[in-house]
Design a protein around this motif. Structure first.
Motif, mmCIF file in Angstrom:
data_model
loop_
_atom_site.group_PDB
_atom_site.id
_atom_site.type_symbol
_atom_site.label_atom_id
_atom_site.label_comp_id
_atom_site.label_asym_id
_atom_site.label_seq_id
_atom_site.Cartn_x
_atom_site.Cartn_y
_atom_site.Cartn_z
ATOM 1 N N GLY A 19 16.825 44.851 -7.416
ATOM 2 C CA GLY A 19 17.515 43.810 -6.666
ATOM 3 C C GLY A 19 17.453 42.528 -7.471
ATOM 4 O O GLY A 19 17.041 42.526 -8.632
ATOM 5 N N TYR A 20 17.832 41.428 -6.849
ATOM 6 C CA TYR A 20 17.848 40.139 -7.520
ATOM 7 C C TYR A 20 16.421 39.603 -7.713
ATOM 8 O O TYR A 20 15.447 40.155 -7.206
ATOM 9 C CB TYR A 20 18.673 39.153 -6.710
ATOM 10 C CG TYR A 20 18.354 39.175 -5.223
ATOM 11 C CD1 TYR A 20 17.165 38.641 -4.733
ATOM 12 C CD2 TYR A 20 19.232 39.753 -4.308
ATOM 13 C CE1 TYR A 20 16.858 38.665 -3.394
ATOM 14 C CE2 TYR A 20 18.929 39.782 -2.947
ATOM 15 C CZ TYR A 20 17.750 39.232 -2.506
ATOM 16 O OH TYR A 20 17.439 39.264 -1.168
ATOM 17 N N HIS A 22 13.967 37.338 -6.433
ATOM 18 C CA HIS A 22 13.789 36.611 -5.173
ATOM 19 C C HIS A 22 12.746 35.505 -5.340
ATOM 20 O O HIS A 22 12.141 35.344 -6.409
ATOM 21 C CB HIS A 22 13.408 37.570 -4.037
ATOM 22 C CG HIS A 22 12.206 38.405 -4.330
ATOM 23 N ND1 HIS A 22 10.925 37.904 -4.272
ATOM 24 C CD2 HIS A 22 12.077 39.715 -4.685
ATOM 25 C CE1 HIS A 22 10.054 38.849 -4.583
ATOM 26 N NE2 HIS A 22 10.727 39.960 -4.837
ATOM 27 N N GLU A 58 22.966 45.628 -13.198
ATOM 28 C CA GLU A 58 23.298 44.369 -12.536
ATOM 29 C C GLU A 58 22.024 43.642 -12.081
ATOM 30 O O GLU A 58 21.927 42.422 -12.183
ATOM 31 C CB GLU A 58 24.204 44.617 -11.320
ATOM 32 C CG GLU A 58 25.601 45.121 -11.656
ATOM 33 C CD GLU A 58 25.641 46.612 -12.020
ATOM 34 O OE1 GLU A 58 26.649 47.036 -12.604
ATOM 35 O OE2 GLU A 58 24.652 47.326 -11.716
ATOM 36 N N ALA A 59 21.062 44.431 -11.577
ATOM 37 C CA ALA A 59 19.802 43.825 -11.133
ATOM 38 C C ALA A 59 19.006 43.280 -12.319
ATOM 39 O O ALA A 59 18.370 42.225 -12.219
ATOM 40 C CB ALA A 59 18.974 44.846 -10.353
ATOM 41 N N ALA A 62 20.575 40.085 -13.182
ATOM 42 C CA ALA A 62 20.256 39.067 -12.171
ATOM 43 C C ALA A 62 18.874 38.469 -12.420
ATOM 44 O O ALA A 62 18.664 37.259 -12.258
ATOM 45 C CB ALA A 62 20.337 39.669 -10.769
ATOM 46 N N ILE A 63 17.924 39.304 -12.829
ATOM 47 C CA ILE A 63 16.570 38.827 -13.140
ATOM 48 C C ILE A 63 16.602 37.919 -14.371
ATOM 49 O O ILE A 63 16.027 36.828 -14.380
ATOM 50 C CB ILE A 63 15.615 40.018 -13.351
ATOM 51 C CG1 ILE A 63 15.351 40.725 -12.020
ATOM 52 C CG2 ILE A 63 14.302 39.562 -13.990
ATOM 53 C CD1 ILE A 63 14.681 42.079 -12.158
ATOM 54 N N ASP A 65 19.150 36.279 -15.558
ATOM 55 C CA ASP A 65 19.872 35.041 -15.220
ATOM 56 C C ASP A 65 18.953 34.069 -14.474
ATOM 57 O O ASP A 65 18.962 32.856 -14.736
ATOM 58 C CB ASP A 65 21.099 35.353 -14.356
ATOM 59 C CG ASP A 65 22.212 36.039 -15.136
ATOM 60 O OD1 ASP A 65 22.149 36.045 -16.384
ATOM 61 O OD2 ASP A 65 23.119 36.598 -14.489
ATOM 62 N N GLY A 66 18.187 34.608 -13.517
ATOM 63 C CA GLY A 66 17.270 33.770 -12.748
ATOM 64 C C GLY A 66 16.208 33.132 -13.630
ATOM 65 O O GLY A 66 15.904 31.934 -13.493
ATOM 66 N N SER A 256 18.593 35.580 -3.651
ATOM 67 C CA SER A 256 18.433 35.437 -5.091
ATOM 68 C C SER A 256 18.256 33.969 -5.454
ATOM 69 O O SER A 256 18.895 33.089 -4.875
ATOM 70 C CB SER A 256 19.670 36.000 -5.794
ATOM 71 O OG SER A 256 19.714 35.589 -7.139
ATOM 72 N N GLU A 259 21.336 32.105 -5.984
ATOM 73 C CA GLU A 259 22.068 31.595 -4.822
ATOM 74 C C GLU A 259 21.768 30.098 -4.647
ATOM 75 O O GLU A 259 22.632 29.326 -4.215
ATOM 76 C CB GLU A 259 21.663 32.376 -3.570
ATOM 77 C CG GLU A 259 22.523 32.109 -2.355
ATOM 78 C CD GLU A 259 23.980 32.505 -2.535
ATOM 79 O OE1 GLU A 259 24.841 31.802 -1.957
ATOM 80 O OE2 GLU A 259 24.258 33.483 -3.263
#
Length: 471
Positions: A19-20, A22, A58-59, A62-63, A65-66, A256, A259
């Protein structure tokens, strides 16, 4: 004479890409990064992607990118567990040869039946060691065609204990720990085993992670001991709770971290706020990244759960918005204005930022305010015009236009003087001019400081809009 050297600190952040990134994960990454930076050590990023059913590219992105948005750059990595399968199998073979790992042919259904029997007897539900080799023990016949899992031969007696960096002394009776599965029937190693090998190979000295991992720690320690590996120091962070005291969830804003980028939060504000969720330096609420690194001490990490407070985050973000130079703020707000349908190039955007930033809590709020200057002009609602632009108001606007038309320089200071001169000439209070002038020049009844708004709009625009109302 012998000398001892303190090992160089090496921390790691090891998310699973199911997942993203968090908020809890972002805080763990931040604390691991800050701990390494404070001690002049190394921060490692590892992607634990062995859960093939749930891990996605994608996950992973996302990590990454975060982490990039928060500017938590690793010194090493990212390393991917799926690229290290050969190494895990090599260590499994080593443990098999030492007798620390053994094949187990029990099916999941048989293991569940063992656990049910233990529950019925009032014992802790666990695998009963049917296939565990012991001196003088006869093992069952190997079922034909059944592929075994590999289990770690956990000590049956004694205690596994460690002095947790955050929570203090923690211990588990070995008799309560299962013989952990370290490889599945298809040969792929399991999470706890991969973590151990990675921490060993990457020479991790300090593991900071959520306290949902506490039950994994004694199992990992025992495998490390079987490998004659040096043990890292462990610190388990209490969870983050929502404002209502319940576990943080999506309804609280547990989305995320990216967000929060979309919602107009600055990464430095998020870093500052996350750091205060479970760590403190006296009563300091606002501090730079450099101060965080300088002050970060594991002894200041809290043993109790932290509470997410959106209002506090907004307060911190507002502080960082005020501290950001106007030109830089204009660059950051540009995309948000475009997303709202405005044209950031239609105006002196740094001047708009200077006008608006003291009241904004997010970049999105700044963008919404900037639409006064960046969006196509919409004349005031007829009802608003009828209510406020009566004959007296129109005469007042004519007086203002006469004074304003003579200005050599169209500046906020000069317009302030024109406003004051008009009020004195007409013998009226500010609302009698301010409201009609706002409605005529902006189409709105309320705006920020009127002289600055008129200055930013420019002479030509203001005069055209006044003429449209007066002529």
């Amino acid at each position: 004479m012998s000398t001892s050297t303190t090992p160089i600190v090496r921390t790691r952040f090891a998310p699973s890409p199911t997942g993203y990134l968090h908020l809890g994960g972002a805080r763990t990454a931040l604390f691991s990064w800050a701990f390494a930076r404070h001690h002049g050590g190394t921060f490692v990023l590892r992607i634990e992607d062995t859960d093939l059913q749930r891990s996605t590219p994608e996950a992973v992105q996302a990590i990454l990118d975060g982490m990039q948005w928060l500017n938590l750059s690793p010194d090493e990595g990212p390393f991917y567990q799926m690229q290290r399968m050969e190494r895990y199998r090599e260590v499994l073979d080593e443990l098999l040869a030492k007798g620390a790992v053994y094949p187990c042919y029990s099916t999941p259904e048989e293991v569940e039946a063992m656990r049910e029997r233990a529950r019925a007897a009032g014992l802790k539900p666990r695998y009963d060691g049917t296939w565990r080799p012991e001196a003088g023990k006869t093992l069952p016949a190997v079922p034909e065609g059944r592929r075994p899992v590999l289990r770690f031969k956990n000590p049956l007696t004694g205690v596994t204990a460690w002095d947790d960096i955050i929570k203090g002394p923690i211990s588990f009776d070995n008799s309560e720990l299962d013989d952990l599965i370290v490889a599945r029937g298809d040969g792929t190693p399991t999470y706890n085993f991969c973590v151990v090998v990675d921490d060993w190979d990457m020479r991790i000295t300090h593991v900071l992670r959520g306290d949902d991992h506490i039950n994994n720690t004694p199992r990992q320690i025992n495998i490390l001991k079987a490998l004659d590996a040096e043990l890292p120091q462990y610190g388990h962070l209490p969870m983050i709770l929502g404002p209502d005291g319940e576990k943080l969830s999506k309804r609280h804003g547990a989305v995320s971290v990216m967000e929060y980028d979309k919602q107009g939060y600055l990464p430095e504000a998020m870093i500052n706020y996350l750091a205060r969720l479970g760590w403190s330096h006296g009563n300091d609420e606002l501090f730079t990244r450099e101060q965080l690194v300088q002050w970060f001490d594991s002894r200041s990490l809290s043993k109790s759960a932290a509470q997410w407070d959106p209002k506090k985050l907004n307060w911190v973000n507002a502080h960082y918005i005020k501290q950001t130079p106007d030109a830089e703020l204009a660059t950051l707000v540009d995309a948000h204005i475009r997303e709202l349908g405005g044209d950031p190039q239609a105006v002196d955007l740094p001047a708009v930022m200077a006008l608006l930033k003291d009241r904004a809590e997010t970049l999105v709020q700044l963008a919404q305010g900037a639409l006064l200057f960046c969006a196509p002009y919409t004349p005031a609602d007829p009802a608003l015009v009828a209510e406020h632009l009566n004959d007296e108001a129109l005469e007042t606007l004519r007086s203002f236009r006469i004074h304003a038309s003579k200005l050599p320089d169209w500046t906020a200071a000069a317009l302030h003087d024109v406003i004051q001169a008009t009020l004195a000439e007409r013998g009226i209070k500010m609302p009698k001019l301010g409201i009609p002038l706002r409605i005529a020049a902006t189409g709105q009844k309320q705006t920020p400081a009127l002289d600055t708004v008129l200055a930013i709009l420019g002479r030509e625009t203001v005069m055209q809009r006044l003429s449209a109302v007066l002529d």
